[in-house]
Scaffold this motif. Structure first.
Motif, short mmCIF file in Angstrom:
data_model
loop_
_atom_site.label_atom_id
_atom_site.label_comp_id
_atom_site.label_asym_id
_atom_site.label_seq_id
_atom_site.Cartn_x
_atom_site.Cartn_y
_atom_site.Cartn_z
N VAL A 5 0.85 -1.19 0.00
CA VAL A 5 0.00 0.00 0.00
C VAL A 5 0.88 1.24 0.00
O VAL A 5 1.66 1.45 0.94
N GLU A 6 0.75 2.04 -1.05
CA GLU A 6 1.52 3.28 -1.15
C GLU A 6 0.75 4.44 -0.51
O GLU A 6 -0.48 4.45 -0.48
N SER A 7 1.51 5.41 -0.04
CA SER A 7 0.93 6.65 0.46
C SER A 7 1.95 7.76 0.32
O SER A 7 3.13 7.50 0.05
N GLY A 8 1.49 8.99 0.49
CA GLY A 8 2.40 10.12 0.48
C GLY A 8 2.37 10.97 -0.77
O GLY A 8 3.06 11.99 -0.84
N GLY A 9 1.60 10.55 -1.77
CA GLY A 9 1.50 11.36 -2.97
C GLY A 9 0.72 12.63 -2.72
O GLY A 9 0.13 12.82 -1.66
N GLY A 10 0.76 13.52 -3.70
CA GLY A 10 0.03 14.78 -3.57
C GLY A 10 0.49 15.79 -4.58
O GLY A 10 1.21 15.46 -5.53
N LEU A 11 0.07 17.02 -4.36
CA LEU A 11 0.42 18.13 -5.23
C LEU A 11 1.54 18.95 -4.60
O LEU A 11 1.45 19.31 -3.42
N VAL A 12 2.58 19.22 -5.37
CA VAL A 12 3.71 19.97 -4.85
C VAL A 12 4.22 20.89 -5.97
O VAL A 12 4.10 20.55 -7.15
N GLN A 13 4.79 22.01 -5.59
CA GLN A 13 5.37 22.91 -6.58
C GLN A 13 6.74 22.41 -7.03
O GLN A 13 7.43 21.69 -6.27
N ASN A 84 13.24 14.78 -3.87
CA ASN A 84 13.60 16.19 -3.71
C ASN A 84 13.76 16.85 -5.08
O ASN A 84 13.88 16.15 -6.10
N SER A 85 13.76 18.16 -5.08
CA SER A 85 13.94 18.93 -6.31
C SER A 85 13.01 18.43 -7.41
O SER A 85 13.43 18.19 -8.56
N LEU A 86 11.77 18.29 -7.06
CA LEU A 86 10.81 17.73 -8.00
C LEU A 86 10.59 18.64 -9.19
O LEU A 86 10.65 19.88 -9.07
N ARG A 87 10.33 18.01 -10.32
CA ARG A 87 10.13 18.71 -11.59
C ARG A 87 8.75 18.35 -12.15
O ARG A 87 8.22 17.27 -11.84
N PRO A 88 8.18 19.19 -12.97
CA PRO A 88 6.88 18.85 -13.56
C PRO A 88 6.89 17.51 -14.28
O PRO A 88 5.88 16.79 -14.27
N GLU A 89 8.01 17.15 -14.87
CA GLU A 89 8.09 15.86 -15.58
C GLU A 89 8.12 14.66 -14.65
O GLU A 89 8.07 13.52 -15.11
N ASP A 90 8.19 14.90 -13.34
CA ASP A 90 8.08 13.80 -12.38
C ASP A 90 6.62 13.46 -12.09
O ASP A 90 6.34 12.49 -11.37
N THR A 91 5.70 14.24 -12.62
CA THR A 91 4.28 13.97 -12.42
C THR A 91 3.91 12.61 -12.97
O THR A 91 4.17 12.31 -14.14
N ALA A 92 3.32 11.76 -12.11
CA ALA A 92 2.98 10.40 -12.50
C ALA A 92 2.28 9.71 -11.34
O ALA A 92 2.27 10.21 -10.21
N VAL A 119 1.43 11.59 -7.83
CA VAL A 119 2.29 12.74 -7.56
C VAL A 119 2.11 13.75 -8.69
O VAL A 119 2.29 13.40 -9.86
N THR A 120 1.76 14.96 -8.32
CA THR A 120 1.58 16.02 -9.31
C THR A 120 2.51 17.17 -8.95
O THR A 120 2.45 17.68 -7.83
N VAL A 121 3.36 17.56 -9.88
CA VAL A 121 4.31 18.64 -9.66
C VAL A 121 3.92 19.80 -10.57
O VAL A 121 3.93 19.68 -11.80
N SER A 122 3.58 20.92 -9.96
CA SER A 122 3.17 22.09 -10.73
C SER A 122 4.37 22.99 -11.03
O SER A 122 5.31 23.07 -10.23
N SER A 123 4.30 23.66 -12.15
CA SER A 123 5.42 24.53 -12.55
C SER A 123 5.25 25.95 -12.02
O SER A 123 4.22 26.31 -11.49
#
Length: 123
Positions: A5-13, A84-92, A119-123
């Motif tokens: 069971v995964e957890s911890g995803g979300g929206l981050v800049q 760390n240092s998340l990028r929009p292309e890490d969205t998945a 995981v959603t990474v906004s620009s």
């Protein structure tokens, strides 16, 4: 049968951090090699990182090296992916996977899979 069971995803800049967790059922983690995969919209699932059963070996896809860290805490029956240092292309959707082999192999399809966490990474 192992349940993950995964957890911890979300929206981050962009530039932010998230830590994903993967909880294994019935105190099985110590016997499992763990891996994380991801699947972006319209793309195939891809390997992200893996850690051997002993924790002594880790593997990363090139695009996350230096930014992501895979780890495990057998006493808590949980694996982690620190991002760390998340990028929009890490969205998945990120999936935890595991099997009872001693180490990760590209040629081996993992036996057990979680349902994923977005995981959603906004620009």
């Amino acid at each position: 049968q192992v349940q993950l069971v995964e957890s911890g995803g979300g929206l981050v800049q962009a530039g932010g951090s998230l830590r994903l967790s993967c909880a294994a059922s019935e105190r099985t983690l110590s016997r499992l090699t763990l891996a994380w995969f991801r699947q972006a919209p319209g793309s195939e699932r891809e390997f992200v990182a893996a850690i051997s059963r002993s924790g002594g070996r880790t593997y990363y896809v090139d695009v996350v090296k230096g930014r992501f860290t895979i780890s495990r805490e057998n006493a808590k029956n949980t694996g982690y992916l620190q991002m760390n240092s998340l990028r929009p292309e890490d969205t998945a959707v990120y999936y935890c996977a595991a099997d009872f082999s001693a180490d990760y192999s590209e040629s081996h399809v993992m036996d057990y899979w979680g349902r994923g966490t977005l995981v959603t990474v906004s620009s």
